[in-house]
Structure formats: C-alpha cells, structure tokens
Design an enzyme around this catalytic site. Structure first.
Site, PDB file in Angstrom:
ATOM      1  N   CYS A  13      14.644  -9.949  16.140  1.00 47.09           N
ATOM      2  CA  CYS A  13      15.745  -9.644  17.043  1.00 47.09           C
ATOM      3  C   CYS A  13      17.029 -10.243  16.479  1.00 47.09           C
ATOM      4  O   CYS A  13      16.995 -11.166  15.681  1.00 47.09           O
ATOM      5  CB  CYS A  13      15.485 -10.248  18.415  1.00 47.09           C
ATOM      6  SG  CYS A  13      13.907  -9.717  19.095  1.00 47.09           S
ATOM      7  N   ARG A  26      18.418  -5.915  12.492  1.00 47.82           N
ATOM      8  CA  ARG A  26      17.300  -6.821  12.770  1.00 47.82           C
ATOM      9  C   ARG A  26      16.346  -6.264  13.832  1.00 47.82           C
ATOM     10  O   ARG A  26      15.253  -6.802  14.025  1.00 47.82           O
ATOM     11  CB  ARG A  26      17.821  -8.180  13.248  1.00 47.82           C
ATOM     12  CG  ARG A  26      18.699  -8.868  12.246  1.00 47.82           C
ATOM     13  CD  ARG A  26      19.161 -10.193  12.786  1.00 47.82           C
ATOM     14  NE  ARG A  26      18.062 -11.132  12.830  1.00 47.82           N
ATOM     15  CZ  ARG A  26      17.750 -11.957  11.857  1.00 47.82           C
ATOM     16  NH1 ARG A  26      18.447 -11.961  10.748  1.00 47.82           N
ATOM     17  NH2 ARG A  26      16.743 -12.783  11.983  1.00 47.82           N
ATOM     18  N   TRP A  48      13.770  -6.217  18.794  1.00 49.97           N
ATOM     19  CA  TRP A  48      12.618  -5.555  18.165  1.00 49.97           C
ATOM     20  C   TRP A  48      11.427  -5.982  19.013  1.00 49.97           C
ATOM     21  O   TRP A  48      11.052  -7.161  19.034  1.00 49.97           O
ATOM     22  CB  TRP A  48      12.457  -6.015  16.714  1.00 49.97           C
ATOM     23  CG  TRP A  48      11.412  -5.229  15.981  1.00 49.97           C
ATOM     24  CD1 TRP A  48      11.590  -4.048  15.324  1.00 49.97           C
ATOM     25  CD2 TRP A  48      10.032  -5.573  15.821  1.00 49.97           C
ATOM     26  NE1 TRP A  48      10.402  -3.633  14.776  1.00 49.97           N
ATOM     27  CE2 TRP A  48       9.427  -4.543  15.057  1.00 49.97           C
ATOM     28  CE3 TRP A  48       9.238  -6.642  16.245  1.00 49.97           C
ATOM     29  CZ2 TRP A  48       8.079  -4.556  14.705  1.00 49.97           C
ATOM     30  CZ3 TRP A  48       7.891  -6.655  15.899  1.00 49.97           C
ATOM     31  CH2 TRP A  48       7.327  -5.620  15.132  1.00 49.97           C
ATOM     32  N   ASN A  72      14.626 -14.860  20.377  1.00 47.69           N
ATOM     33  CA  ASN A  72      14.004 -14.216  19.213  1.00 47.69           C
ATOM     34  C   ASN A  72      12.765 -15.030  18.885  1.00 47.69           C
ATOM     35  O   ASN A  72      12.828 -16.257  18.852  1.00 47.69           O
ATOM     36  CB  ASN A  72      14.986 -14.229  18.029  1.00 47.69           C
ATOM     37  CG  ASN A  72      14.347 -13.730  16.747  1.00 47.69           C
ATOM     38  OD1 ASN A  72      13.421 -12.926  16.777  1.00 47.69           O
ATOM     39  ND2 ASN A  72      14.855 -14.212  15.626  1.00 47.69           N
ATOM     40  N   GLY A  73      11.642 -14.347  18.640  1.00 47.91           N
ATOM     41  CA  GLY A  73      10.415 -15.065  18.295  1.00 47.91           C
ATOM     42  C   GLY A  73       9.319 -14.712  19.284  1.00 47.91           C
ATOM     43  O   GLY A  73       9.410 -13.718  20.011  1.00 47.91           O
ATOM     44  N   GLU A  84       6.182   0.291  -4.990  1.00 50.96           N
ATOM     45  CA  GLU A  84       7.478   0.200  -4.327  1.00 50.96           C
ATOM     46  C   GLU A  84       8.019   1.600  -4.002  1.00 50.96           C
ATOM     47  O   GLU A  84       8.570   1.822  -2.919  1.00 50.96           O
ATOM     48  CB  GLU A  84       8.445  -0.590  -5.227  1.00 50.96           C
ATOM     49  CG  GLU A  84       9.870  -0.728  -4.727  1.00 50.96           C
ATOM     50  CD  GLU A  84      10.018  -1.435  -3.386  1.00 50.96           C
ATOM     51  OE1 GLU A  84       9.030  -1.999  -2.874  1.00 50.96           O
ATOM     52  OE2 GLU A  84      11.129  -1.388  -2.834  1.00 50.96           O
ATOM     53  N   LYS A 134       8.857   2.878  -0.186  1.00 54.17           N
ATOM     54  CA  LYS A 134      10.160   3.418   0.226  1.00 54.17           C
ATOM     55  C   LYS A 134       9.968   4.757   0.947  1.00 54.17           C
ATOM     56  O   LYS A 134      10.601   5.016   1.960  1.00 54.17           O
ATOM     57  CB  LYS A 134      11.088   3.634  -0.978  1.00 54.17           C
ATOM     58  CG  LYS A 134      11.627   2.388  -1.643  1.00 54.17           C
ATOM     59  CD  LYS A 134      12.737   1.681  -0.896  1.00 54.17           C
ATOM     60  CE  LYS A 134      12.197   0.580  -0.023  1.00 54.17           C
ATOM     61  NZ  LYS A 134      12.017  -0.722  -0.572  1.00 54.17           N
ATOM     62  N   GLU A 191       8.376   4.257   4.516  1.00 57.64           N
ATOM     63  CA  GLU A 191       9.209   3.683   5.565  1.00 57.64           C
ATOM     64  C   GLU A 191      10.403   4.563   5.904  1.00 57.64           C
ATOM     65  O   GLU A 191      10.894   4.522   7.026  1.00 57.64           O
ATOM     66  CB  GLU A 191       9.654   2.254   5.218  1.00 57.64           C
ATOM     67  CG  GLU A 191      10.585   2.111   4.058  1.00 57.64           C
ATOM     68  CD  GLU A 191      10.954   0.646   3.797  1.00 57.64           C
ATOM     69  OE1 GLU A 191      11.286   0.339   2.657  1.00 57.64           O
ATOM     70  OE2 GLU A 191      10.922  -0.181   4.723  1.00 57.64           O
ATOM     71  N   HIS A 223     -11.340   6.134 -10.358  1.00 58.18           N
ATOM     72  CA  HIS A 223     -12.267   5.363  -9.511  1.00 58.18           C
ATOM     73  C   HIS A 223     -12.126   5.744  -8.040  1.00 58.18           C
ATOM     74  O   HIS A 223     -12.547   4.989  -7.172  1.00 58.18           O
ATOM     75  CB  HIS A 223     -12.034   3.865  -9.718  1.00 58.18           C
ATOM     76  CG  HIS A 223     -12.223   3.469 -11.143  1.00 58.18           C
ATOM     77  ND1 HIS A 223     -13.465   3.338 -11.716  1.00 58.18           N
ATOM     78  CD2 HIS A 223     -11.323   3.238 -12.128  1.00 58.18           C
ATOM     79  CE1 HIS A 223     -13.337   3.016 -12.987  1.00 58.18           C
ATOM     80  NE2 HIS A 223     -12.040   2.958 -13.263  1.00 58.18           N
ATOM     81  N   LYS A 280      14.488  -5.439   9.909  1.00 56.38           N
ATOM     82  CA  LYS A 280      14.799  -5.948   8.583  1.00 56.38           C
ATOM     83  C   LYS A 280      14.083  -7.251   8.282  1.00 56.38           C
ATOM     84  O   LYS A 280      13.614  -7.492   7.180  1.00 56.38           O
ATOM     85  CB  LYS A 280      16.318  -6.131   8.495  1.00 56.38           C
ATOM     86  CG  LYS A 280      16.821  -6.652   7.166  1.00 56.38           C
ATOM     87  CD  LYS A 280      16.712  -5.580   6.123  1.00 56.38           C
ATOM     88  CE  LYS A 280      17.186  -6.033   4.767  1.00 56.38           C
ATOM     89  NZ  LYS A 280      16.662  -5.147   3.715  1.00 56.38           N
TER      90      LYS A 280
HETATM   91  O1  M6R Z   1      13.144 -10.718   3.885  1.00 55.55           O
HETATM   92  P1  M6R Z   1      11.903 -10.571   3.052  1.00 55.55           P
HETATM   93  O2  M6R Z   1      12.217 -10.277   1.617  1.00 55.55           O
HETATM   94  O3  M6R Z   1      10.951 -11.700   3.196  1.00 55.55           O
HETATM   95  O4  M6R Z   1      11.190  -9.276   3.655  1.00 55.55           O
HETATM   96  C1  M6R Z   1       9.904  -8.916   3.220  1.00 55.55           C
HETATM   97  C2  M6R Z   1       9.581  -7.497   3.649  1.00 55.55           C
HETATM   98  O5  M6R Z   1       9.584  -7.397   5.041  1.00 55.55           O
HETATM   99  C3  M6R Z   1      10.590  -6.488   3.089  1.00 55.55           C
HETATM  100  O6  M6R Z   1      10.651  -6.588   1.697  1.00 55.55           O
HETATM  101  C4  M6R Z   1      10.199  -5.055   3.466  1.00 55.55           C
HETATM  102  O7  M6R Z   1       8.992  -4.707   2.902  1.00 55.55           O
HETATM  103  C5  M6R Z   1      11.305  -4.121   3.012  1.00 55.55           C
HETATM  104  N1  M6R Z   1      12.285  -3.976   4.048  1.00 55.55           N
HETATM  105  C6  M6R Z   1      10.809  -2.798   2.623  1.00 55.55           C
HETATM  106  O8  M6R Z   1      11.824  -1.999   2.126  1.00 55.55           O
END
Ligand code: M6R
Length: 616
Positions: A2, A27, A75, A101-102, A485, A489, A492, A508, A611
């Site tokens: 949040c 966030r 969130w 938050n938390g 990666e 991308k 998400e 495999h 985020k």
């Molecule tokens: O803030 P962080 O680098 O610790 O975040 C880790 C992951 O949540 C973050 O890399 C996430 O996988 C990306 N937003 C994906 O694009």
C-alpha cells in the site's frame, strides 16, 4: 504494497496528499482514501478502484480546507477491494483515523477482544482494529496520541506502518513502523510521512529513514522519533538524490516506456565513480573489511521476481570471475529449507524497492546464521539496505511502472561490480583484466541505446502475435534467465501464458507444448563466446521449428548461422557473452509492453500486482 502519505503544515493538506498518492499509486491501486481534520472533526472520503475514482468523488463531494491530512492507496490483503475496506479507517467515535500498510498478524484475536468489549467493526480488514485500539488507549494516556500509538504498537504482531490523526489534536500526525516502509520528509514549516520519498520530493529532499519499531510524531515544525517505549531513538537523515521530474512521465505515454528508454543512463549512472585514480574498483558503501571479503567461501543470492532473474545472471559472472561457489535462491523459499549459511557466507539481497518482505526475511535469516549481508538496492531509506552490512546502490532513479525494466539492467551491472570487487580483493583477476571488464561495461549504455533505436520491428511482432494463446522463451547460459525474464514480462503485462525454459531442458518435457503456430522466442548466445552453446541452441531452434513453432530469434549482429531457422529475426549488438543480458532483455521488455498496449491493458498498473511486495 500500500502507499501511505501524511502531511502537516500550513498549506492545503488535501492537495499535497492526493499529489503524493498519485506518485505512490504504483504501490497498490485497489482503492484509495483520504482524511483531513477540520473544525475539530475528521472528514474522510474513500473509494474502491484507482485513485481517479477517489478524485472524481472529491470533485462531487469536496473536503473542507485543512492543513493536516493522510491518504492511502491500497493493495488488498484482508478483505475485498471495496469502499468499506478502503483506508482510512475510523474509530467508533470518529475521533481517530488511521492508514495502514502491512499485515497485523494477531488482528483476529484483537478484533474478538474488541467485539467482546462492544466495539462494532465495519470492515473486513486487519487494519481497522488499530483505529479502535488507538481510540480506546487515548483516555488511558491522557489523550496523548503518540503515547497511545506506542501502547497499541506494543500489542501488534506482524508488519505495519501506521499513520494516525486525532480530531482533538489537529496539528499532529503520529506514525509508527515495524517491518514496513516509512520515511519522513522535513520541510520548512511543514513535514511529511510516506511509504517512499516519491510522495514528497516535489516539496523537500531532506528525509529521515526510520528504524525498526519506531514512532514518529510530526507537527509542522518538529519531528520527534522514539522507540515503542517512548525512549528517544536514533535515525538516519539523508538527502534524496532524485528530483520530482524523475517520478513523472516526462512526455512518455507510459512510465514503462520512459523507464525502458532510461536504461542507458541508468546503467551509466550505476557505473559512475566506481574506479579510483589508481584504476582500482572502489565501492564506497561496501562496508565489508578486506579480511571479511577474503574469508568468504560461498555467495548466496536471495531475491524475488525480476531481481531473482538478475541474481541468476550474476551467478555466471560471480563464479567465473571469483571462483567462489554461488547459489541463487528465491527469497520466499530460502528460510524455509534450513539453508547452510555461516559466517563465511556472503548473502546478497537484490531488491529494487529494498522493501520486499520475502527478501528482507531471507536476509535476516542469513544474518541470524552469522552470514554477512550485502544489499543491492535502488531505494534510499529502505529497510533492506539499512539492515545489511554493506550496500551497493543502483542508480536507476525511481522505477514507477510495476514491471521492472531499468532495475533489472542496473542490478546485473551492480552484481558484476561486486563480483569484480571480490575478484580484485581476493586476487582472482589482475587489475588490467578488471579494467577491461569495466570498460566493456562502460560500453553498454551505447549498446543499449542501439537496441532502443531499432525496436519498431519488435513492436510489429508484438502486434502480430497479440492473439497467441501462449508464448515460450528459451535460452542457454545467461540467456536462460533472460528467457525467464521475457516470459515474466509477458505474463504480468499481457496476461497470457508465457514460460521460459533452459533450451537444454526442452526435450525433457516442454517440447510437448510445441504445436503448429506457437511462437517461441529464442535468446541466442554469441557464436564468438562458447560456440558449443551456439551450436546447441541452433539445434534447439530447428527442433521446435520442425514441430510447427514460429521462431522469433534474438541474435547478435553478424550471426548468420541462425538466419535459415529464424522466422523472425531481432538483431542486438555484438557484446561479450556476460554482457548479453543487458542488450537481449530490452527487445523482450518492448515486446511485452507493446503486446499489453495492443490488448488495451493498463501497462503501468497491471491487474492484481503491486510494485513493492511488503507482505509474505
Ligand atoms: O523491489 P524488488 O526488486 O525486491 O521486487 C521484486 C519483485 O517483486 C519484482 O522484481 C517483480 O517481479 C517485478 N515487478 C516484475 O516485473
């Protein structure tokens, strides 16, 4: 997860709070709300959905003038993302409003206790209990909101940042933190609290990083920090190096597009000033002694998501340059499997936000076992660097789009600097060898720029394959994490099935997924590196093609061997093997971004995501 912002001063609090929420919306964007104090009463507006919904509500039903206010963008964890569960939450007598938050882990027990006392709760959230507890504690502490907050915090378990306002104390904000982020911004005749500095950089760059289990009391002229017992507590002051424009779109339609385009600068800034006059690598924040570095017998990298993929790339460089064994582990798995870690282990926590709870917990677990901890982080004032023995900051600037782009490239660069530094201290590489690699790294901003100049073809491909039901990504060596990666991308942003595989694993199992028309993105290693890897991936391309796949081949300029097997060819500049992820990831970022745009998705704020994942 949040976003939290609070203001006390003499300006219109609401404008500042809403502006802060706009900068923190990345966030979490399930709902948003604000509360202000005016005429000895609390006034609140909150609304499910994105901040725009709250802004529309404020347009229809404005809040009165006030110089003290709080705001929250959510969130959801406990309770659906609806108007009632949105923050702020009020105490039953409407005297106190809180934002949180938390996760308050013992909230069920506390809520039962409140219900037994006749308190009515209205939301499904864990957060609401804090508002009621504060209101109940206030009389016990002679109406002192800070003392009441400390007493409540002593009862809470879990992770929380709380900010409270009290209608009877209109010129005061009280905030507390345990395990969740909170920074203070000090202005002239005004003060701020927020989940991160982006919320207030338009007003001040003087910031305070709060420690664990601290309460801060803010008036317009004062900032007082104590522990949960009320004892004065230490904190770090720092100057924010970003300016307000860094957290704005700057003419781009999307933060993600802006951040993709910023990668050459981000890489260059992360490399800046790392070589001293003697030509030696110098990592200023590396607070590990030479003896400690020489004693390292194992490196363990812990990270999540994209940062984990950066860690996977780093493993190749760390083992190659230092000959120290390196393990890379998902932070969320690390501490639950009894890992073998001791005082000769260096735990490297990679985190853009510096607040990812799983990574923080893994780091703490490593330190409890006696390991030294090094953070690679992009965010000043964050918890992970503060709790580490050593820090290497990436200088990517604020990353606002939920999908990580420039953080990934700079994390790779930072881990490479760490690897070279270890090699330098331990004498695994000669100075001229290290400088040669640093020179190669210094060429990377230009190489990334070249990739950025030629992305139109990738955009066309994204449009062509927008209706695909699944996209597979394969790679070998450092191309394997790049494949992962690329798939992340696409998942998400485009909400489509996408998987990354080590190309050698295809036979495999995963090759069973190949059928006519399935797009397979192939990250091809340089033929000038280990040519055996190149030969093998050329075979893999043929294998998937023979089964009907449509191949999208990412290969370096001049690699003619792949041409006959590439249905679509994306060229990247010729760079040394270990530098390849820095160029080959970029087309995959553009591919996902364009595909999500074509599908009409919200690229910067994809569904269900936040985020910074500050809960486990
Ligand atoms: O803030 P962080 O680098 O610790 O975040 C880790 C992951 O949540 C973050 O890399 C996430 O996988 C990306 N937003 C994906 O694009």
């Amino acid at each position: 997860m949040c976003g939290i912002v609070g203001y006390v001063g003499s300006k219109q609090a609401l404008e500042i709070v809403v502006e802060g929420l706009r900068r923190l919306e990345y966030r979490g964007y399930d709902s948003a709300g604000v509360a202000v104090i005016t005429g000895g009463e609390l006034e609140m507006r909150k609304k499910a959905g994105k901040l725009a919904n709250l802004e529309a509500l404020l347009g229809e039903d404005p809040l009165p003038d006030s110089t003290t206010g709080i705001g929250h963008t959510r969130w959801a964890t406990h309770g659906a993302p609806n108007d009632i569960n949105a923050h702020p939450h009020l105490s039953g007598d409407a005297r106190v409003a809180i934002i949180h938050n938390g996760i308050i882990e013992n909230f069920a027990e506390l809520r039962d206790e409140l219900i037994a006392m006749g308190v009515e709760t209205v939301s499904e959230t864990d957060s609401e209990v804090a508002a009621h507890l504060l209101a109940l504690a206030l009389p016990e502490w002679d109406g002192d909101l800070a003392a009441a907050m400390r007493a409540v915090c002593r009862r809470l378990e879990g992770a929380f940042t709380l900010v409270a306002i009290d209608a009877d104390a209109p010129d005061l904000l009280v905030a507390a933190r345990r395990n969740s982020p909170l920074v203070v911004g000090r202005g002239k005749g005004e003060n701020f609290v927020a989940s991160d500095v982006a919320a207030f950089i338009a007003h001040t760059r003087d910031a305070i990083e709060l420690g664990q289990d601290q309460v801060v009391v803010l008036t317009k002229d004062d900032v007082l920090v104590t522990d949960f017992e009320g004892n004065p507590a230490d904190y770090n002051e720092f100057e924010v190096t970003w300016d307000a424009s860094a957290a704005e779109k700057g003419g781009f339609d999307l933060f993600m597009l802006k951040e993709i385009s910023e990668q050459p600068r981000a890489v260059a800034d992360t490399l800046l000033g790392r070589i001293n006059r003697q030509g030696l690598l110098q990592l200023d924040d590396m607070r590990l002694s030479l003896e400690e570095i020489r004693a390292i017998e194992k490196v363990v990298i812990v990270a999540c998501g994209t940062a984990y993929h950066a860690g996977m790339v780093a493993k190749y460089a760390i083992e190659h340059w230092t000959r120290i064994p390196c393990e890379v582990e998902l932070a969320s798995e690390f501490r639950y499997r009894d890992p073998i870690v001791d005082s000769r282990t260096l735990v490297i926590a990679i985190s853009q936000s510096g607040e990812t709870m799983d990574t923080l917990m893994a780091l703490r677990h490593g330190r409890q076992q006696g390991a030294k901890a090094l953070a690679i982080c992009n965010t000043q004032g964050a918890t992970i660097p503060r709790e580490s023995d050593a820090v290497l900051y990436t200088y990517a600037g604020p990353e606002i789009a939920v999908a990580s782009t420039k953080a990934f490239l700079t994390q790779i660069v930072a881990t490479y600097l760490v690897a070279l530094y270890l090699a330098q201290v331990r004498g695994h590489m000669f100075g001229d060898e290290i400088r040669a690699v640093v020179d190669e790294l210094s060429n990377m901003p230009n190489a990334v720029d070249l990739v950025l100049d030629t992305t139109e073809g990738v955009r066309e491909l994204a449009r062509e394959f927008a209706d695909a039901t699944s996209v597979l990504f394969i790679g070998r060596h450092v191309g394997f994490p790049v494949a992962l990666e690329g798939a992340l991308k696409l998942k998400e942003l485009a909400y489509m099935h996408a998987e990354g595989f080590a190309a050698g694993e295809l036979k495999h199992g995963p090759i069973a997924l190949i059928e006519s028309g399935v797009p397979v993105v192939v990250v091809v290693p340089s033929p000038r590196g280990r040519s055996v890897l190149h030969e093998k991936i050329v075979s893999n391309i043929q294998e998937v093609r023979a089964r009907g796949a449509i191949t999208i081949v990412i290969a370096e300029e001049g690699d003619e061997l792949v041409v006959p097997y590439a249905d679509h060819l994306v060229r990247v500049p010729e760079v040394p093997t270990l530098m390849q992820p820095l160029v080959s990831t970029v087309p995959l970022q553009v591919f996902a971004c364009e595909m999500a745009t074509v599908k009409g998705h919200d690229v910067d704020q994809p569904r269900n995501l936040a985020k910074s994942v500050t809960v486990e």
